[in-house]
Design an enzyme around this catalytic site. Sequence first.
Site, PDB file in Angstrom:
ATOM      1  N   ASP A  73       7.246  39.474  45.546  1.00  0.00           N
ATOM      2  CA  ASP A  73       7.634  40.655  45.196  1.00  0.00           C
ATOM      3  C   ASP A  73       6.221  41.051  44.837  1.00  0.00           C
ATOM      4  OD1 ASP A  73       9.873  41.349  46.099  1.00  0.00           O
ATOM      5  OD2 ASP A  73      10.813  40.627  43.505  1.00  0.00           O
ATOM      6  N   SER A  95      11.090  44.629  33.142  1.00  0.00           N
ATOM      7  CA  SER A  95      12.197  45.243  31.554  1.00  0.00           C
ATOM      8  C   SER A  95      12.996  44.309  31.633  1.00  0.00           C
ATOM      9  CB  SER A  95      12.174  46.692  32.433  1.00  0.00           C
ATOM     10  OG  SER A  95      13.324  47.157  31.753  1.00  0.00           O
ATOM     11  N   LEU A  96      13.519  44.288  32.775  1.00  0.00           N
ATOM     12  CA  LEU A  96      14.999  42.928  32.159  1.00  0.00           C
ATOM     13  C   LEU A  96      14.880  42.199  30.910  1.00  0.00           C
ATOM     14  CD1 LEU A  96      17.997  41.884  33.038  1.00  0.00           C
ATOM     15  CD2 LEU A  96      16.612  40.816  34.544  1.00  0.00           C
TER      16      LEU A  96
END
Length: 299
Positions: free
Chosen positions: A75, A193-194
């Site tokens: 990613d 964020s997770l």
Amino acid sequence: MRIALHSRKLEKERSEFLINSIYEIINRPELELMISDGLALYLEKIEPELFKQLEVFSTTEELRGIDFMISIGGDGTLLQALTYVQELEIPIVGVNAGRLGFLASIRRENFSQTIDALINGYYSIEERTMLTVVSDREDLFGGIKFGLNEFTILKRDTSSMIVVHTYLNGEYLNSYWADGLIVSTPSGSTGYSLSVGGPVVIPGSENFIISPVCPHNLNVRPLIVSDQSVISFEIEGRTKNFLVSLDSRSEPVDATIELAVKKCPFKAKLVNTGGGEKFLDTLRKKLNWGLDNRNYAKE
């Protein structure tokens, strides 16, 4: 059809896949290939003869007329590819030679079929919302002020927390006493964020997620707002130096800087050829979402 390719240094097994993929593209008469300057530096060291055959791009302007950008890696590599594409909105084919692969979801073993699908038009394009940072510092993040995943404010040079005074469309929202604050897109909801307790938000939900990092308040929780919102900040702390990051890029700033986040005027376009995992599949398989032995019990 004109193809641009971006990758970066990979482990030995994965670098062999990268080289084989480049040969596969250049051996297709219907395709023309350009590679990024970052990949060119790497390729010059490990495969100099192949490097000499390839055209290199280093700027967004040089990508005009390109039909697809192929990103080989994880990613993070795809996020780098976006910094080349920028407002051209060239569709990006994310081939996963990394580990998790929420964005780069096409499996390596499906590379040949993916190239066939591009040539024959058997693909769809998913548009992903990005965010952009508004600042009085024009040189912030090298002038590339957009990101697909998240914008983050963090403490620096001290163990003490900072205070991030946050405003929503000019209206006072909250003062976060914390180690930092994250503003995430739905695409970034499965990232940083997770890890700080933020919710998973399905791509295309048209939201931003505001998540504090290690807040010093038991009643402070992540908040989902419309991506039509403008979120602005004032930062204070015992020191005057802080760290801001945008996807994988970070820079130190001081408390005098003006910062705000809003929806980016252009989008990331991700190609789906059917050779990759879907978002919910990745959640279940790679993040163990909803893992429960009862779901797999034999009848």
